[in-house]
Write an enzyme that holds these catalytic residues in place. Structure first.
Site, PDB file in Angstrom:
ATOM      1  N   HIS A 215       0.841  -1.073   0.056  1.00  0.00           N
ATOM      2  CA  HIS A 215      -0.043  -0.133  -0.010  1.00  0.00           C
ATOM      3  C   HIS A 215       0.916   1.207  -0.024  1.00  0.00           C
ATOM      4  CE1 HIS A 215      -3.278  -2.665   1.909  1.00  0.00           C
ATOM      5  NE2 HIS A 215      -3.485  -2.831   0.644  1.00  0.00           N
TER       6      HIS A 215
ATOM      7  N   HIS B 219       2.960  -3.748   6.554  1.00  0.00           N
ATOM      8  CA  HIS B 219       1.836  -2.774   6.421  1.00  0.00           C
ATOM      9  C   HIS B 219       2.004  -1.730   7.523  1.00  0.00           C
ATOM     10  CE1 HIS B 219      -0.696  -4.852   3.307  1.00  0.00           C
ATOM     11  NE2 HIS B 219       0.240  -5.935   3.778  1.00  0.00           N
TER      12      HIS B 219
ATOM     13  N   GLU C 159       1.832  -5.590  10.643  1.00  0.00           N
ATOM     14  CA  GLU C 159       1.455  -4.175  10.723  1.00  0.00           C
ATOM     15  C   GLU C 159       2.106  -3.465  11.769  1.00  0.00           C
ATOM     16  OE1 GLU C 159      -0.993  -3.006   9.202  1.00  0.00           O
ATOM     17  OE2 GLU C 159      -2.178  -4.637   8.458  1.00  0.00           O
TER      18      GLU C 159
END
Length: 319
Positions: free
Chosen positions: A91, A198, A289
């Site tokens: 992303h 992420h 994450e």
């Protein structure tokens, strides 16, 4: 001094200067794409005995997806020697991942031959770094932006972490160049371990991300290697300064025991790269994450490195 003696001395001085310049730690800031390309090229040129820079394909906008391999045999697979990888910036607006991998690259090449653990790791494992899987998205992301979506998708507005073939349901989303490049990469090498970085929360997510039969209610989706995934996830979360507490982000209502979560028990994802790695490519992949804020200010980058440094390293060494 004779000229015949002076010339080798000049070469030695110039060579030492290039080595010193290349091994200076990168600044703790968010670096732009051209800087990243130049940095990877410089590292590859300075450490040709342990690094190999190659492209696995191009993005929608024609940017190369550069991978830096680091190891005692960087250009070829050695029988029974593990191939592992870290992938960042799937992303484009989740930029802490890029900077962590840049710092980790420096840590490894700078420590090779100096640090026994690093040297042993690189002599027995080849590690591949795809620092930015989504350079086009990164190019339009804005700083600071903790929870936004600008730059998340690729240049055609596809979420690359929903873009892979799915075992549980038919994924009808058009395969994007970045995803196709990763699929071909996985076909070219038998990776055994992977971490995909992420941002926006702090937790380690492990397979499966989806459930059979097109179910829409979240529930624990257990893989055959569930116990191994839990071990790997805890290796990362407990080496992190706060992740293992389970609630490291103040604005997040979720609580993650031990700082880990099964993907489908958290929320369902069809076409995730994590599940594709495991089911179709035989690679145990974790979704890491790593930051509460997706695109923080520069002055927060160093603290994120300090929080994640040991986790990133221990996941590779299992020590």
């Amino acid at each position: 001094m004779k000229m015949s003696m002076l010339f080798p001395l000049v070469l030695l001085i110039l060579g030492s200067y290039k080595l010193a310049a290349a091994t200076v730690r990168p600044e703790f800031i968010v670096h732009n794409e051209q800087w990243l390309i130049d940095y990877l090229d410089d590292v590859s040129a300075t450490y040709p005995h342990i690094t190999h820079l190659y492209s696995i394909g191009k993005s929608v906008n024609g940017n190369d997806l550069w991978v830096l391999a680091i190891g005692e045999s960087p250009t070829e697979h050695i029988l029974l020697r593990p191939e592992v990888k870290y992938v960042g910036n799937i992303h484009g607006n989740e930029v802490v991942s890029r900077e962590l991998l840049i710092q980790l690259i420096h840590y490894l090449v700078d420590g090779y031959g100096q640090n026994k653990t690093i040297t042993r790791l690189l002599n027995t494992t080849r590690i591949h770094f795809l620092v930015s899987m989504n350079p086009d998205g990164f190019a339009v992301a804005t700083q600071p932006d903790c929870m936004g979506i600008r730059g998340r998708a690729n240049a055609r507005h596809y979420d690359l972490n929903r873009n892979f073939p799915d075992y549980f349901v038919t994924n009808l989303v058009e395969l994007q160049p970045e995803s196709r490049a990763v699929i071909n990469w996985l076909k070219s090498l038998q990776f055994i371990l992977s971490g995909t970085l992420h941002g926006g929360v702090m937790v380690v997510n492990y397979p499966y991300d989806n459930l059979p039969g097109g179910r829409i209610s979240r529930a624990y989706s257990r893989s055959p290697d569930d116990d191994v995934f839990i071990h790997l996830a805890k290796t990362y979360s407990y080496a992190h300064s706060t992740m293992h507490y389970g609630h490291p982000c103040p604005r997040d209502d979720d609580f993650f025991p031990d700082g880990i979560v099964n993907g489908a028990a958290w929320y369902l994802v069809s076409g995730s790269m994590q599940d594709y790695n495991y089911i179709f490519a035989g690679c145990m992949d974790l979704t890491l994450e790593v930051s509460c804020c997706k695109y923080p200010a520069d002055d927060q980058i160093e603290s994120h490195w300090n929080d994640n440094k040991d986790s990133l390293f221990r996941l590779l060494t299992q020590e």
